[in-house]
Structure formats: structure tokens, C-alpha cells
Design an enzyme around this catalytic site. Structure first.
Site, PDB file in Angstrom:
ATOM      1  CE1 TYR A 260      -4.112   1.953   0.426  1.00 28.86           C
ATOM      2  CE2 TYR A 260      -2.540   3.481   1.407  1.00 28.86           C
ATOM      3  CZ  TYR A 260      -3.781   3.229   0.845  1.00 28.86           C
ATOM      4  OH  TYR A 260      -4.678   4.257   0.691  1.00 28.86           O
TER       5      TYR A 260
ATOM      6  CG  HIS B  60      -0.953 -36.543  20.424  1.00 32.57           C
ATOM      7  ND1 HIS B  60      -2.295 -36.310  20.347  1.00 32.57           N
ATOM      8  CD2 HIS B  60      -0.336 -35.435  19.904  1.00 32.57           C
ATOM      9  CE1 HIS B  60      -2.510 -35.112  19.811  1.00 32.57           C
ATOM     10  NE2 HIS B  60      -1.333 -34.562  19.534  1.00 32.57           N
TER      11      HIS B  60
ATOM     12  CD  GLU C 262       8.092   6.438  12.052  1.00 33.25           C
ATOM     13  OE1 GLU C 262       7.939   6.023  10.898  1.00 33.25           O
ATOM     14  OE2 GLU C 262       7.556   7.492  12.475  1.00 33.25           O
ATOM     15  CG  HIS C 263      12.325   8.414  12.523  1.00 38.31           C
ATOM     16  ND1 HIS C 263      10.981   8.694  12.391  1.00 38.31           N
ATOM     17  CD2 HIS C 263      12.750   8.015  11.303  1.00 38.31           C
ATOM     18  CE1 HIS C 263      10.608   8.469  11.138  1.00 38.31           C
ATOM     19  NE2 HIS C 263      11.651   8.058  10.460  1.00 38.31           N
TER      20      HIS C 263
ATOM     21  CD  GLN D 138      10.891  12.769  10.203  1.00 35.55           C
ATOM     22  OE1 GLN D 138       9.784  12.420   9.795  1.00 35.55           O
ATOM     23  NE2 GLN D 138      12.006  12.424   9.564  1.00 35.55           N
TER      24      GLN D 138
ATOM     25  CG  HIS E 186       5.565  13.259   7.830  1.00 32.28           C
ATOM     26  ND1 HIS E 186       5.502  12.709   6.580  1.00 32.28           N
ATOM     27  CD2 HIS E 186       6.845  13.084   8.248  1.00 32.28           C
ATOM     28  CE1 HIS E 186       6.687  12.225   6.243  1.00 32.28           C
ATOM     29  NE2 HIS E 186       7.521  12.438   7.237  1.00 32.28           N
TER      30      HIS E 186
ATOM     31  CG  ASP F 144      12.037   9.926   6.426  1.00 32.53           C
ATOM     32  OD1 ASP F 144      12.081   8.912   7.141  1.00 32.53           O
ATOM     33  OD2 ASP F 144      11.528  11.006   6.802  1.00 32.53           O
TER      34      ASP F 144
END
Length: 423
Positions: free
Chosen positions: A123, A414, A321-322, A253, A256, A355
Site C-alpha cells: 500500500y 498421540h 519510530e525514529h 518530521q 508530515h 527517509d
């Protein structure tokens, strides 16, 4: 930005309100059910509803591909090729670590083989925005892993077409099929399949709230990579760090979206004040300043900790995340970081560069999932196949102990399946 004196890391983290369940879940559930029931006609309906564009065909034609290439400049092509080659090199070296192994123990032969997943759906966010870099980040690891069928889906723009640069990137990176569909309906198509779009074994890639919710809801039928939410950037910095660089990185950042989560962790009050001052000055001069201002005011902060140990503890608890480390000895900090998606060391390793063109992947875990996984990579597109062979002599050796386990667990048949071979 809010400047906060942190005296107790645990209490500070507890005050950061957890994200509430998204109100769009019921809408996404309805979309998934309708696509599963009505297939392609439902997808056309939702594409028209959410984009205002009547879509007559989903799959991108060769003519559209040729047209896209004609609209892309030589420099743009060079940028795609450079990002592609850097990531290919990284992922190829990572893949080379994986070697098939055979283990022979007491007459038992176990083979471990690394095999690619057969089909994946990537995606790529689109529509009003364009993210050719996300094509590279999702398709290249799959290609290096050896995935046979790589499908790219992305929302169309206002003309009902895919952004030329995104389309060209998908072709150059080796996507087998490309479709102009987005949102939850695209995730449904990849998971359930329709007459025009065959289902895939795994879905990867970032998206908005509808996409994230949809990935969650289909994950009991189709494997997914991770739930990639709004961008996160944490910066650990001591008094030696350049406040201008820190300010630029936090701004980069936070542009975004208004729900990004960007912050500075330091033990220097002087640095904290300097960074805050620079951000205030720059915020009236930069592009996308409305988004940046809202994001940093609503979600951002500067945390002043008592010492470096507390700085590390806070970073590990937040698991960004970073995580950039801008300090006199960044490696000393990094050796104690266990939970971020990506660690960037030194004053000249901005997350914005990672990135695109440092050879790392920008599809990263958010919402604390950096504690359990890292970036998207070839590992996400490879499974371990195990083959095992035994013999009657092996069964004789384990029989007594097998009976102990099967009796304890109330599964006598078994044991009988083993005992029956020894008669």
C-alpha cells in the site's frame, strides 16, 4: 514547544495519554464487508464516494506507464535509481545472512529453509499527496526476498490517475501489478480478492487511519507487516549538540501531519531553551508552518531529565519510530537503547535523510512497537520452512518420554500413533 522538567520518568510517561480507539472503526468494518460481498462494484462505489472520481478501470495500463515515464525528468529518474540501489545493497547483504541449515541429532534430521512469501500487496499513500519513496521502501525488500507477485495499490489523484513519479517508481522497482485504488477498500481487495484483483498472502505499507484500521481488521485472514501510525521522532541530545540542527529535525518530521509526535530529551536546560527559541523563530518562516505549529504545540515537548541514565530510560519507554542521538558520545547512548524503530547517530544523520537516501527503510514501527520489531526488511517477506525426518529407532528411543507427556496432557492417541509404529 512545552518544556517539562522530568523528575520521575514513569509518572511522566503515564501522563502521556494513550491514543483512543478510532471513531472510524465501524465505517471501515462496513467497507470491508461490502467489498467482501460485492467485490469490484463496491470498490468503484467507495472510490467515487471518497475521491469524487468515477473509476472505470483499476489496473494501470501500459499506455499509462509510458505516459508517466514521459512526464518524469532525468533527475527524478536518477533520484529513484539512487534510492533503489542503496536500499537494494542493504537488503541484499541482510538476505545473505540467511543460510539454509540441516541439523542431524540422534538420528533425527531437521532442515531449515528460508523461502519467500508467494504474494504481497504494497500500500502506497497517494491521492492529494505523493510518496514514490514509499514504493521503493516496500517493493524493493520484497523483490530482494524473491517474492513472485508484488502488487502495488495507491489512491488516484484528482484526475483519476496515479502520480507519474509514484507509478514510475513502482515499475522501476519491479512491481508486477499496479492498481489505482486506495483506502480501506484497497486493503479489502488485497485481503479477500475480487474478480479483477487476486488476493495476496501479506499486506505491507503505511497509510491513514482507514488503512491502519482495515489492516488490523483483516489481519486474522491476511498477514500484515505492522500498524504504522503518525510519524514519531525522538531526539536525545546533550549540551554539545547543535540546537539549530535539532530544531530543523523536529520541524522536518512534524511537517508530515498535525498528529505527529516529535520531542527532544536532554539534560541541558540551556539547550532546551535554545531549541525552543529557534523553533519559534523558524515557524513563521518555513513552508507548511500551519501543520508544523499545530503538531509541535499539540503533541511535541522538550523533556529535561536529571541525568543521562534518565534520558535513556525515557527514550526506551517511549520507543519512538525514529531516535536521533546528538551527543558527544552517541555510541555510548546507543548501546543502551533497546526499543526504537531506527537509531540515527551523530549530528549529521538527520532522520529526514534516512527517509530517502541512506539505504535504510522508512517504513517503521510506531505506537511503542519499536520494542518488538524494527523497520520493514527482507525478513518481512521470508518464511522459515522446516522439514523433519525420523525413523523407527528414533521412535523407540523417545517412546517412554512421549508417553509421559501424552498422559500428562490427556492425549493418549498421540502416543498410540507412535506406539503403533513399533509393533
Amino acid at each position: 514547544m512545552k518544556i517539562i522538567q522530568v523528575t520521575d520518568v514513569d509518572k511522566f510517561v503515564a501522563k502521556l495519554l494513550p491514543k483512543q480507539p478510532h471513531k472510524n472503526k465501524s465505517i471501515v468494518e462496513s467497507i470491508l464487508k461490502n467489498v467482501q460481498k460485492y467485490g469490484d462494484s463496491a470498490i468503484k462505489k467507495y472510490e467515487s464516494k471518497f475521491t469524487g472520481i468515477p473509476i472505470t478501470s483499476f489496473r494501470i495500463s501500459q499506455k499509462e506507464i509510458d505516459d508517466a515515464f514521459s512526464k518524469v525528468s532525468k533527475n527524478e529518474l536518477a533520484a529513484i535509481q539512487l534510492a533503489k540501489s542503496k536500499l537494494e545493497k542493504t537488503e541484499s547483504i541482510v538476505k545473505s545472512i540467511l543460510k539454509n541449515k540441516t541439523i542431524n541429532t540422534d538420528g533425527i534430521k531437521i532442515s531449515k529453509k528460508f523461502e519467500p512469501i508467494q504474494s504481497v500487496g504494497c500500500y502506497v499513500p497517494g491521492g492529494l499527496a505523493r510518496y514514490p519513496s514509499s514504493v521503493i521502501m516496500s517493493v524493493i525488500p520484497a523483490k530482494i526476498a524473491g517474492v513472485k507477485r508484488i502488487v502495488v495499490v495507491s489512491p488516484p489523484n484528482s484526475d483519476g490517475a496515479l502520480d507519474p513519479l509514484t507509478l514510475v517508481a513502482a515499475v522501476i522497482c519491479g512491481a508486477n501489478e499496479i492498481y489505482r485504488i486506495g483506502g480501506a477498500q484497497a486493503i479489502a481487495a488485497l485481503s479477500f480478492g475480487t474478480k479483477l484483483i487476486s488476493k495476496v498472502d501479506k499486506i505491507v505499507g503505511p497509510g491513514g487511519s482507514f488503512v491502519t484500521i482495515a489492516k488490523t481488521l483483516v489481519s486474522d485472514k491476511t498477514a500484515i507487516d505492522m500498524l504504522a501510525g503518525p510519524t514519531e521522532l525522538g531526539i536525545i541530545a546533550d549540551a554539545t549538540a547543535n540546537p539549530q540542527y535539532i530544531a530543523l529535525d523536529l520541524i522536518s518530521q512534524s511537517e508530515h501531519s498535525t498528529d505527529t509526535f516529535c520531542y527532544l530529551i536532554t539534560d541541558s536546560k540551556k539547550l532546551a531553551n535554545a531549541v525552543d527559541k529557534i523553533i519559534t523563530e523558524l515557524s513563521n518562516q518555513i513552508k507548511r508552518n500551519s501543520i508544523v505549529k499545530t503538531s509541535l504545540k499539540r503533541n511535541g515537548f522538550i523533556a529535561i531529565c536529571k541525568n543521562k541514565s534518565e534520558m535513556i530510560k525515557l527514550a526506551n519507554e517511549l520507543a519512538p519510530e525514529h531516535l536521533q542521538i546528538m551527543a558527544k558520545n552517541p555510541h555510548a547512548f546507543a548501546s543502551k537503547i533497546t526499543s526504537s524503530g531506527l537509531v540515527l547517530l551523530g549530528n549529521d544523520t538527520p532522520s529526514s535523510a534516512s527517509d530517502y537516501l541512506l539505504g535504510s527503510n522508512h517504513i517503521l514501527p510506531t505506537n511503542g512497537f519499536g520494542k518488538t520489531r524494527g523497520s520493514l526488511s527482507v525478513f518481512d517477506f521470508i518464511k522459515i520452512n522446516t522439514e523433519i525426518s525420523a525413523s523407527k529407532s528414533v521412535l523407540h528411543k523417545i517412546s517412554k518420554y512421549m508417553e509421559i507427556f501424552t498422559t500428562a496432557e490427556g492425549l493418549p492417541n498421540h502416543y498410540e500413533a507412535v506406539r503403533g509404529r513399533m509393533k
